[in-house]
Scaffold this active site. Structure first.
Site, PDB file in Angstrom:
ATOM      1  CB  SER A  14      -0.930  -0.003   1.221  1.00 52.53           C
ATOM      2  OG  SER A  14      -0.184  -0.158   2.417  1.00 52.53           O
ATOM      3  CG  HIS A  51     -43.549  20.177 -11.165  1.00 54.59           C
ATOM      4  ND1 HIS A  51     -43.714  18.864 -10.793  1.00 54.59           N
ATOM      5  CD2 HIS A  51     -44.260  20.912 -10.270  1.00 54.59           C
ATOM      6  CE1 HIS A  51     -44.513  18.795  -9.740  1.00 54.59           C
ATOM      7  NE2 HIS A  51     -44.845  20.031  -9.396  1.00 54.59           N
ATOM      8  CB  SER A 104     -16.259  23.824 -28.887  1.00 54.64           C
ATOM      9  OG  SER A 104     -16.220  22.979 -30.026  1.00 54.64           O
ATOM     10  CE  LYS A 132     -21.220  24.705 -27.051  1.00 49.57           C
ATOM     11  NZ  LYS A 132     -21.503  23.383 -27.148  1.00 49.57           N
ATOM     12  CD  GLU A 172     -20.672  20.963 -19.067  1.00 51.06           C
ATOM     13  OE1 GLU A 172     -20.882  19.965 -19.766  1.00 51.06           O
ATOM     14  OE2 GLU A 172     -20.135  21.996 -19.497  1.00 51.06           O
TER      15      GLU A 172
HETATM   16  N1  ARG Z   1      -1.242  -1.402   5.481  1.00 55.59           N
HETATM   17  C1  ARG Z   1      -2.239  -1.911   6.376  1.00 55.59           C
HETATM   18  C2  ARG Z   1      -3.543  -1.171   6.212  1.00 55.59           C
HETATM   19  O1  ARG Z   1      -3.591  -0.238   5.501  1.00 55.59           O
HETATM   20  C3  ARG Z   1      -1.816  -1.775   7.788  1.00 55.59           C
HETATM   21  C4  ARG Z   1      -1.382  -2.935   8.503  1.00 55.59           C
HETATM   22  C5  ARG Z   1      -2.106  -4.140   8.395  1.00 55.59           C
HETATM   23  N2  ARG Z   1      -1.792  -5.085   9.388  1.00 55.59           N
HETATM   24  C6  ARG Z   1      -1.534  -6.354   9.082  1.00 55.59           C
HETATM   25  N3  ARG Z   1      -1.280  -7.151  10.007  1.00 55.59           N
HETATM   26  N4  ARG Z   1      -1.549  -6.771   7.852  1.00 55.59           N
HETATM   27  O2  ARG Z   1      -4.567  -1.510   6.786  1.00 55.59           O
END
Ligand code: ARG
Length: 459
Positions: free
Chosen positions: A25, A158, A279, A285, A292
């Site tokens: 992540s 309406h 445009s 335009k 939008e």
């Molecule tokens: N990166 C994980 C999250 O965003 C945090 C830790 C997760 N903990 C684990 N034991 N895998 O939730």
């Protein structure tokens, strides 16, 4: 075997590259770094006060974290996917710098309570910022309302011309909506501002932690009272996204109106060129791109709300990796909302109102028909009868191609002998506005009263 992972001890083989990418992540949670360090510093101080961590270790952690913050700010940190997420990247960087003291930081803590804490700290800051932006947009709308308290436009139901309203009154309707949006954000912030730290993985910890100390250091108003709940629920994120969705829905409705009003068929307003684009093929335009896109982006935020609710709904207690999926929708919700609120306030300050066009639209839809019916009632006619009488008068005016106020007195008297010369004061759009002079009504005097009220509330 490689020691890249903090939890690598029990595994016989490293995860595949694909799994690493799939489960990592760091690409998106690195933006939590500042809040992650804030949480770690408070945790370390608490551990020290509890006698779990030495003064020397605490000093080393503080020194190391200060350096890491400087490196992050200078853009010098090479975030590593091998280290999965922001928490492990920072911990490893710290350990590289200060050795064993860095390895002691995670005592009595899990990434499960750590990440829940980070998100809450981050979201708390975003909400405070958003609240200021809501008020800034409200101020822009209150300014417009004040400048246009006396401007009559057709009010619609309406999307058919219904009754004259003040353009200022119309703007203040959105100020009210945003006022409730502000309250919702404040309310949500109170539930975001509770501390999960101390829950550890799910069951708490065997160390003599002082959660009150950590909470105080981090400015949390409350402490999550159940460790399982603390690490697993993301209802606060859903709540925020729901509140954000409502703001976007309100702004989507206003956008729809701005787009209609800017169309030459309405011609009620103009939006400053800097918020529009042309445009590539049609030279004439000028397109209202910003409203939008706000209308379009509202769908995206509502999608995030749906996504987060779905994310939660089948998870058994306590923490599950599913929760890592809370971040991208949450980040995108905050980013999109913040950009939208900022651009919207600027755009509303660049709106040009065209009162003549609004007034001529009022004159085309028999907008004062109800006023004529009310006039007859005040002269003694039952409302149902006056409704019928006025309907006939409208039909007559429609066939003659004129407004009710343009019918001669004899003609109006042909529909009811209760009509006299004073009828014309109620048949004009201005007369119609002024007659609705009660709390919440559209009379310019009421609009000015509400403008003052909002100036007070926003001060
Ligand atoms: N990166 C994980 C999250 O965003 C945090 C830790 C997760 N903990 C684990 N034991 N895998 O939730």
């Amino acid at each position: 075997m490689s020691n890249d992972k903090t939890w690598s001890g029990r595994f016989n083989e490293p995860v595949s590259e694909l799994v690493k990418k799939y489960t990592g992540s760091i690409d998106f949670d690195k933006r939590l770094a500042k809040w992650d360090i804030q949480g770690s510093l408070a945790h370390a101080q608490m551990l020290c006060e509890a006698g779990v961590l030495s003064q020397d270790d605490l000093a080393a952690i503080r020194q190391g974290m200060a350096e890491i913050i400087a490196e992050i700010e200078a853009g010098k940190v090479a975030w590593s996917l091998d280290l999965e997420d922001v928490h492990m990247n920072i911990e490893r960087r710290l350990t590289d710098k200060i050795g064993d003291a860095g390895k002691r930081l995670h005592t009595g803590r899990s990434r499960n309570d750590q990440v829940a804490t980070d998100i809450r700290l981050w979201l708390r800051d975003q909400i405070s910022y958003i609240q200021g932006l809501i008020q800034n947009l409200q101020t822009a709308l209150v300014d417009l309302a004040e400048q246009n308290a006396d401007v009559v436009m057709p009010g619609f139901t309406h999307l058919q011309v219904a009754q004259p309203v003040s353009f200022g009154h119309h703007m203040l309707a959105y100020v009210e909506m945003l006022g409730r949006d502000f309250e919702r954000m404040a309310d949500c912030r109170g539930r975001v501002n509770r501390m999960p730290l101390g829950a550890a993985a799910l069951a708490g910890t065997t160390y003599p932690i002082q959660r009150e100390t950590t909470a105080k250091l981090l400015g949390f108003e409350q402490i999550c009272q159940n460790s399982l709940d603390a690490v697993s629920d993301r209802d606060f994120a859903i709540e925020f996204t729901a509140a954000a969705s409502l703001i976007m829905v309100h702004l989507s409705r206003l956008s729809e109106e701005l787009i209609l009003w800017m169309s030459p068929r309405f011609g009620f307003i103009d939006i400053a060129d800097r918020f529009c684009t042309g445009s590539s093929i049609m030279p004439q335009k000028k397109n209202p791109d910003v409203p939008e896109l706000v209308r379009g982006k509202s769908g995206r935020i509502i999608g995030h709300l749906t996504g987060l609710i779905m994310l939660m709904k089948s998870q058994p207690l306590a923490y599950n990796k599913d929760n890592q999926e809370d971040k991208e929708p949450l980040f995108d919700t905050a980013d999109t909302l913040i950009d939208t609120l900022r651009i919207y306030a600027d755009m509303m300050r660049g709106v040009t109102v065209k009162p003549e066009n609004m007034r001529s639209a009022v004159m085309q839809g028999f907008a004062t028909a109800t006023d004529l019916a009310d006039y007859l009632v005040k002269k003694g006619m039952p409302f149902r009868d006056s409704h019928e009488v006025v309907a006939k008068a409208v039909r007559h005016a429609d066939e003659a191609g004129v407004d009710l106020s343009e019918l001669p007195l004899e003609v109006l008297q042909g529909f009811s002998d209760l009509v006299s010369e004073d009828v014309y004061t109620v048949l004009t759009p201005e007369g119609s506005l002024n007659a609705r002079n009660h709390l919440g009504g559209t009379a310019p005097e009421q609009v000015r009263f509400q403008v003052k009220r909002w100036r007070r509330l926003l001060a």
